[in-house]
Scaffold this active site. Structure first.
Site, PDB file in Angstrom:
ATOM      1  CE  LYS A 245      -4.350  -1.978   1.410  1.00 40.21           C
ATOM      2  NZ  LYS A 245      -5.298  -2.308   2.464  1.00 40.21           N
ATOM      3  NE  ARG A 280      -7.638  -8.709   0.738  1.00 37.10           N
ATOM      4  CZ  ARG A 280      -7.234  -7.968  -0.280  1.00 37.10           C
ATOM      5  NH1 ARG A 280      -6.258  -7.105  -0.133  1.00 37.10           N
ATOM      6  NH2 ARG A 280      -7.828  -8.073  -1.466  1.00 37.10           N
TER       7      ARG A 280
HETATM    8  N1  HH2 Z   1      -7.361  -4.094   1.016  1.00 35.68           N
HETATM    9  C1  HH2 Z   1      -7.753  -4.146  -0.275  1.00 35.68           C
HETATM   10  C2  HH2 Z   1      -8.840  -4.948  -0.660  1.00 35.68           C
HETATM   11  N2  HH2 Z   1      -9.496  -5.708   0.249  1.00 35.68           N
HETATM   12  N3  HH2 Z   1      -9.776  -6.452   2.471  1.00 35.68           N
HETATM   13  C3  HH2 Z   1      -9.413  -6.410   3.766  1.00 35.68           C
HETATM   14  N4  HH2 Z   1     -10.072  -7.160   4.672  1.00 35.68           N
HETATM   15  N5  HH2 Z   1      -8.375  -5.637   4.197  1.00 35.68           N
HETATM   16  C4  HH2 Z   1      -7.662  -4.843   3.339  1.00 35.68           C
HETATM   17  O1  HH2 Z   1      -6.743  -4.133   3.800  1.00 35.68           O
HETATM   18  C5  HH2 Z   1      -8.039  -4.849   1.954  1.00 35.68           C
HETATM   19  C6  HH2 Z   1      -9.120  -5.682   1.554  1.00 35.68           C
HETATM   20  C7  HH2 Z   1      -7.018  -3.350  -1.311  1.00 35.68           C
HETATM   21  O2  HH2 Z   1      -5.972  -4.094  -1.847  1.00 35.68           O
HETATM   22  P1  HH2 Z   1      -6.006  -4.850  -3.270  1.00 35.68           P
HETATM   23  O3  HH2 Z   1      -7.021  -5.934  -3.291  1.00 35.68           O
HETATM   24  O4  HH2 Z   1      -4.628  -5.285  -3.568  1.00 35.68           O
HETATM   25  O5  HH2 Z   1      -6.341  -3.691  -4.291  1.00 35.68           O
HETATM   26  P2  HH2 Z   1      -7.625  -3.304  -5.136  1.00 35.68           P
HETATM   27  O6  HH2 Z   1      -8.688  -2.820  -4.191  1.00 35.68           O
HETATM   28  O7  HH2 Z   1      -7.118  -2.194  -6.050  1.00 35.68           O
HETATM   29  O8  HH2 Z   1      -8.083  -4.510  -5.911  1.00 35.68           O
END
Ligand code: HH2
Length: 303
Positions: A245, A280
């Site tokens: 992040k 995660r």
């Molecule tokens: N962060 C993201 C998505 N889902 N779920 C939980 N429980 N906690 C988190 O910190 C979290 C999450 C964002 O990350 P990512 O899936 O890599 O990115 P994007 O939303 O662009 O798909």
């Protein structure tokens, strides 16, 4: 000796013992750091958008993460990217994720599968395909039917703290806090926990997440990581997601998200020391090694 005392507690997790996370007809023992491997089936995710575009590629990626030591696979079909996400409809989200959940379930009948969605219809369809957990980044704020769907399926639930809608929850649009960001997040998460309980979700099925980077500037995410012991007072196990992040990039100066693995591992080792059980992550192998070694040290110290 009682079962709870037999399980080593995460350092800092002195206010509760949570040996198991209940997931439908089974449970996940929280007796060591648990890794939630990210399987994004999105064209636009901030660090891996478009990398696993076909169901076959996404299933192969999930299988690789299991090989590397993931305890849970989190399948997501809608990005919340910080640059302002484009919300997708339920039909498109189902089209993206259902073949992946089906494919993973067919290959790995005992794997623990989570669906990352804010929509009750999508959650219901994923649960029908064999998902065990609903990871709702809105903590049941955005779809009033989410609680009843999860309760009816006895699904495991992740309630993450955020503010705003899908398009702006990972921006700074709602990132205004007073002098005690941790206190505000604790209060808002307590309300989400109460909403889930009121909808009939079992206490032992619930995990809480401070939502690093969601309606939070870097200083807010850092305050929350440092304040994890205060979040454990809510009485539920904690999941954190620092993976790649922005705040990791700001501290390390690494601009390319995929190159932020080392910084991410640092954040997660600190989170383990402060009471988190679940992480995660995009980069499973590095975390498996780092967190298992850190855990071995903490356990030795506690014994
Ligand atoms: N962060 C993201 C998505 N889902 N779920 C939980 N429980 N906690 C988190 O910190 C979290 C999450 C964002 O990350 P990512 O899936 O890599 O990115 P994007 O939303 O662009 O798909």
């Amino acid at each position: 000796m009682s079962r709870e005392r037999a399980v080593p507690k995460a350092p800092g997790a002195s206010r509760y013992a949570a040996p198991h996370w209940r997931l439908r007809d089974r449970s996940l023992a929280l007796d060591r750091p648990r890794l939630v491997g990210i399987v994004n089936v999105t064209p636009d995710s901030f660090s891996d958008g478009g990398r696993h575009a076909t169901p076959d590629e996404a299933v192969a990626h999930g299988s690789r993460l299991l090989d590397e030591g993931a305890d849970v696979l989190d399948v997501g079909g809608e990005s919340t990217r910080p640059q302002g996400a484009r919300p997708v409809g339920a039909e498109e989200e189902r089209r993206r994720i259902l073949p992946v959940i089906r494919g993973l379930r067919a290959l790995h009948d005992t794997a623990v599968i989570s669906v990352d969605t804010v929509k009750a219809d999508v959650a219901a369809a994923a649960l029908a395909e064999g998902a065990d957990i609903v990871n709702d980044v809105s903590g049941f704020r955005l779809d009033p039917r989410m609680g009843e769907i999860c309760a009816a399926a006895s699904a495991g639930v992740v309630l993450m703290h955020s503010r705003g809608g899908v398009a702006d929850m990972a921006t700074y649009a709602h990132a205004s806090y007073g002098s005690d960001v941790v206190g505000e997040v604790v209060a808002e998460l307590a309300a989400r926990l109460e909403a889930a309980r009121a909808a009939g979700v079992a206490e032992e099925a619930i995990v809480l997440d401070p939502g690093l980077g969601f309606a939070k500037r870097s200083e807010h995410s850092l305050a929350l990581l440092g304040g994890l012991p205060r979040l454990t007072a809510l009485g539920r196990p904690l999941l954190v997601g620092a993976s790649r992040k922005r705040f990791i990039g700001e501290i390390t100066g690494v601009t390319e998200p995929a190159d932020r693995v080392d910084g991410t591992v640092g954040a997660h080792v600190a989170a383990l020391a402060l009471g988190a059980w679940l992480f995660r992550v995009h980069d499973v192998r590095a975390h498996r090694h780092a967190l298992d070694v850190a855990w071995a040290v903490f356990r030795e110290r506690a014994s």
